[in-house]
Design an enzyme around this catalytic site. Sequence first.
Site, PDB file in Angstrom:
ATOM      1  N   ASP A 189     -31.561  32.571  21.494  1.00 31.83           N
ATOM      2  CA  ASP A 189     -30.619  32.988  20.444  1.00 31.83           C
ATOM      3  C   ASP A 189     -29.566  31.891  20.350  1.00 31.83           C
ATOM      4  O   ASP A 189     -29.140  31.353  21.362  1.00 31.83           O
ATOM      5  CB  ASP A 189     -29.954  34.329  20.799  1.00 31.83           C
ATOM      6  CG  ASP A 189     -29.256  34.930  19.583  1.00 31.83           C
ATOM      7  OD1 ASP A 189     -29.759  35.935  19.045  1.00 31.83           O
ATOM      8  OD2 ASP A 189     -28.220  34.381  19.153  1.00 31.83           O
ATOM      9  N   ARG A 215     -38.171  37.483   8.245  1.00 32.58           N
ATOM     10  CA  ARG A 215     -38.232  37.132   6.825  1.00 32.58           C
ATOM     11  C   ARG A 215     -39.453  36.239   6.631  1.00 32.58           C
ATOM     12  O   ARG A 215     -39.856  35.528   7.565  1.00 32.58           O
ATOM     13  CB  ARG A 215     -36.969  36.389   6.382  1.00 32.58           C
ATOM     14  CG  ARG A 215     -35.794  37.299   6.109  1.00 32.58           C
ATOM     15  CD  ARG A 215     -36.005  38.187   4.872  1.00 32.58           C
ATOM     16  NE  ARG A 215     -34.948  39.176   4.653  1.00 32.58           N
ATOM     17  CZ  ARG A 215     -34.997  40.446   5.061  1.00 32.58           C
ATOM     18  NH1 ARG A 215     -36.028  40.903   5.748  1.00 32.58           N
ATOM     19  NH2 ARG A 215     -34.000  41.279   4.769  1.00 32.58           N
ATOM     20  N   GLU A 221     -42.741  37.565  -1.673  1.00 35.94           N
ATOM     21  CA  GLU A 221     -42.764  39.006  -2.005  1.00 35.94           C
ATOM     22  C   GLU A 221     -42.255  39.218  -3.425  1.00 35.94           C
ATOM     23  O   GLU A 221     -41.318  38.528  -3.826  1.00 35.94           O
ATOM     24  CB  GLU A 221     -41.878  39.773  -1.022  1.00 35.94           C
ATOM     25  CG  GLU A 221     -42.438  39.794   0.374  1.00 35.94           C
ATOM     26  CD  GLU A 221     -41.562  40.563   1.361  1.00 35.94           C
ATOM     27  OE1 GLU A 221     -40.838  41.472   0.922  1.00 35.94           O
ATOM     28  OE2 GLU A 221     -41.600  40.239   2.546  1.00 35.94           O
ATOM     29  N   HIS A 256     -44.014  44.912   4.211  1.00 36.91           N
ATOM     30  CA  HIS A 256     -42.555  44.993   4.431  1.00 36.91           C
ATOM     31  C   HIS A 256     -42.092  46.447   4.635  1.00 36.91           C
ATOM     32  O   HIS A 256     -41.302  46.970   3.856  1.00 36.91           O
ATOM     33  CB  HIS A 256     -41.795  44.339   3.264  1.00 36.91           C
ATOM     34  CG  HIS A 256     -40.399  43.913   3.651  1.00 36.91           C
ATOM     35  ND1 HIS A 256     -39.741  42.870   3.055  1.00 36.91           N
ATOM     36  CD2 HIS A 256     -39.530  44.412   4.581  1.00 36.91           C
ATOM     37  CE1 HIS A 256     -38.537  42.743   3.587  1.00 36.91           C
ATOM     38  NE2 HIS A 256     -38.383  43.674   4.521  1.00 36.91           N
TER      39      HIS A 256
END
Length: 322
Positions: free
Chosen positions: A176, A245, A274, A292
């Site tokens: 992270d 994403r 999308e 999704h």
Amino acid sequence: MRIHANDGIDTAAKSRLQEEGFTVTTDHVPQDQLRTYLNTEKVDVLLVRSATKVRQDLIDACPGLKLIGRGGVGLDNIDVAHAKARGIPVINTPASSSISVAELVMAHLFGLMRNLHEGNRRMPAEGRTRFKELKKACEKGSEVRGRTLGIIGFGRIGQWTARYALGCGMRVIYVDNRTTVEAIEMEVGGQSVRVPVKMVTMDELLAQADAISLHVPAQKDGKPVLGGAELARVKPGVVIVNTARGGSVDEDALLAALKEGRVRSAALDVFTNEPEPREDLLTEPRLSLSPHIGAATAEAQGRVGAELAELILHWRDSVQVA
Ligand code: NAD
């Protein structure tokens, strides 16, 4: 005041808002007709999930809009800075769907480890005539217990995914670029336990992980977090789950890595294009796919709706006071 929830809203939240005097509409209006609808219906509050885009041109074309709400986490479908510059606050519900997304990750992960995606694709056509061949194709599965899960992005969803993975006996490592977490608090059989987790470098994660799950937001530079260079350094035979994403994993590089066998299989819940994902992703047999649906559970949508309703009521009260 009129609220239009273009991607739907939980029925309890709708009733709550109606009881508070709002008119709430939920019929989906296509993107290219939204501007006309919002103006002719005099909509004050526009609510969306991930499907509807609220770009600069829509905001500029609808001077009556007073509040924009996103049911969910990512705000990449809304031009937030532009809305705020025009005095329109933007609200969202970041924590409401974390558990549901993490559970979808585990569903895909179990499926990938046991080749369920291949069985599901081939059984309808070949199950009666080539059962033995299918059994051979699908039988080299692996257990998740004892395997290492590498989590990229250790925020809300990353940490919930860690809880589920630890509960299944997996080892968890993570990267992270902001958060450092030494241990995860989790509840097992009514007992609260603290389980250590290890932050590593991206190189270490790629080299050690048997499975990788991505939980980063859309990157400001638009670059994938797992591109060709990273996929070249993964542990051979790794499985990858992307519920972040579409752009978080480079789709071309992923297809190439699947064909070479470096990545054994992968699961995608999100796509760059999308709502029209690329055909070659949809037909790739080593992919487990979902449209999704990370946050699409009754529980998550109930929490999203309740939180949105609270935020809208709070906003109305503050506007009335002002
Ligand atoms: P979060 O903000 O709590 O966590 C994201 C973490 O990623 C942060 O800790 C951040 O520091 C880290 N990060 C950002 N860029 C990074 C990078 N390049 N490398 C390493 N770490 C990085 O967000 P969250 O609630 O966990 O949600 C994560 C994402 O999941 C959302 O932004 C959204 O795109 C996606 N999401 C998908 C669905 C779905 O239906 N599939 C539903 C909800 C959210």
